[in-house]
Motif scaffolding. Structure first.
Motif, PDB file in Angstrom:
ATOM      1  N   LEU A  40      73.535  68.315 -18.506  1.00 14.80           N
ATOM      2  CA  LEU A  40      73.689  68.762 -17.125  1.00 14.80           C
ATOM      3  C   LEU A  40      72.546  68.213 -16.260  1.00 14.80           C
ATOM      4  N   SER A  41      71.324  68.264 -16.751  1.00 12.30           N
ATOM      5  CA  SER A  41      70.170  67.738 -16.008  1.00 12.30           C
ATOM      6  C   SER A  41      70.337  66.263 -15.720  1.00 12.30           C
ATOM      7  N   GLU A  42      70.903  65.553 -16.688  1.00 13.69           N
ATOM      8  CA  GLU A  42      70.979  64.097 -16.562  1.00 13.69           C
ATOM      9  C   GLU A  42      72.166  63.604 -15.756  1.00 13.69           C
ATOM     10  N   VAL A  43      73.330  64.196 -15.958  1.00 16.88           N
ATOM     11  CA  VAL A  43      74.529  63.645 -15.302  1.00 16.88           C
ATOM     12  C   VAL A  43      75.212  64.600 -14.323  1.00 16.88           C
ATOM     13  N   GLY A  44      74.801  65.878 -14.321  1.00 21.26           N
ATOM     14  CA  GLY A  44      75.463  66.845 -13.443  1.00 21.26           C
ATOM     15  C   GLY A  44      76.724  67.404 -14.075  1.00 21.26           C
ATOM     16  N   TYR A  45      77.383  68.295 -13.351  1.00 17.50           N
ATOM     17  CA  TYR A  45      78.547  68.966 -13.923  1.00 17.50           C
ATOM     18  C   TYR A  45      79.800  68.089 -13.937  1.00 17.50           C
TER      19      TYR A  45
END
Lengths: 214, 214
Positions: A40-45
């Motif tokens: 989630l931190s890296e690519v988002g939802y």
């Protein structure tokens, strides 16, 4: 992957809860939740893929689908476990003290990388954001429920007028922090938190019961 | 393209202001600003290219650089002209009435597509967002300056305690709308705006002068 309703996800949770804590099931659960939040931190939802979470956690993706139902079930569980079901705010004995503790807790939350990413993906509720809102609609009630306790305590102590709506106060207290940090890009220093706490305290004590306005 | 300081951009503005209004310069200005906001709606700020704006407006890109300095100068001008230098909020004769008018104005703003896109790109102030914040740091003071007038009127009428900080009140009033709409995804109906206006009214009237807390 069809979006499973909340009921199914809860049902799956109940099943896994019968497994003793600290065992393999618990370890897998923690690993999957860690992996979910890292992704989630890296690519988002929107771009998050269950395959990538499975690979990162070192589990088979069928394990994830079996336990959490789908992407919404997986991410909502991660959010609620790590940000929604926090320990209730410390009981400082006064509404002002409790408000400051709550404001500090909101500040901490805003600095969690995956929270920031997720909030940036939110926005007006549209067809395009329906999937993300399926998740947020599970998260916010859990988050508000834990925070609400400080207003319940204040009501018991007679610090707030009867009829006060805790959820409205939570919006009044959260909004300025989000705006200050995410829109103006200003630091959330203690002095700002103190000013917000004072304002909310006076506004809440002076306001007529919210039911009058509905 | 090197980022020109604000001073240069203002200087360029002064030059163009000598051209008579309604002439070719004014028409080009409107076309470029329209094109800038359309591009902004479609691709956001980070991906916005001056070339694309020039093509869309049917002007040479050197015209844009000569008049607005750079991308920050161009977009900040567009934002300030279309959202920052609004007509001051209607004078309803009371702080509560003015607050409701201001809340409605904020609600309108939140529904402008390029505002929504831009707000989604904002976030904590980091090295990566420095360029966007160069722009927002020009926008917000212009926006706040126009809105501040309602608190000045209320101070003159004796509706607010001396020492009230209008900019703090503007954060307290804007924050909950942004949170309600962009984070919770709830509609901004009139009933919600009324509740916020009442809360701010009571909080602002009861709060001690903000200078005490600084």
């Amino acid at each position: 992957m069809a979006g499973g309703p909340l009921k199914d996800v809860e049902h799956l949770h109940t099943d896994t809860a019968t497994v003793r804590p600290g065992g393999r099931t618990a370890r897998v659960g923690e690993a999957v939740i860690d992996a979910t939040l890292s992704e989630l931190s890296e690519v988002g939802y929107a771009a998050l893929r269950v395959d990538a979470v499975a690979q990162r956690a070192g589990v088979n993706k069928t394990t994830i689908y079996r336990r959490w139902g789908n992407k919404v079930g997986l991410v909502s569980t991660a959010l609620i476990e790590r940000r929604g079901q926090l320990t209730p705010p410390a009981d400082t004995g006064s509404l002002r003290g409790d408000l400051v503790e709550l404001l500090k807790e909101i500040r901490l939350g805003l600095k969690v990388p995956w929270v920031a990413v997720l909030l940036r993906e939110a926005g007006p509720r549209t067809a395009a954001s329906a999937d993300l809102y399926e998740l947020l609609d599970m998260f916010w009630p859990a988050r508000f429920k834990v925070s609400r306790v400080i207003f319940e305590r204040a009501l018991e102590r007679g610090e707030l007028p009867a009829g006060t709506d805790p959820d409205f106060l939570l919006e009044m207290i959260s909004g300025p922090l989000y705006f200050h940090w995410l829109m103006l890009g200003h630091p959330l220093d203690d002095a700002f938190l103190d000013r917000v706490a004072d304002f909310i305290l006076h506004g809440a004590q002076a306001s007529p019961p919210s039911t009058d306005r509905r």
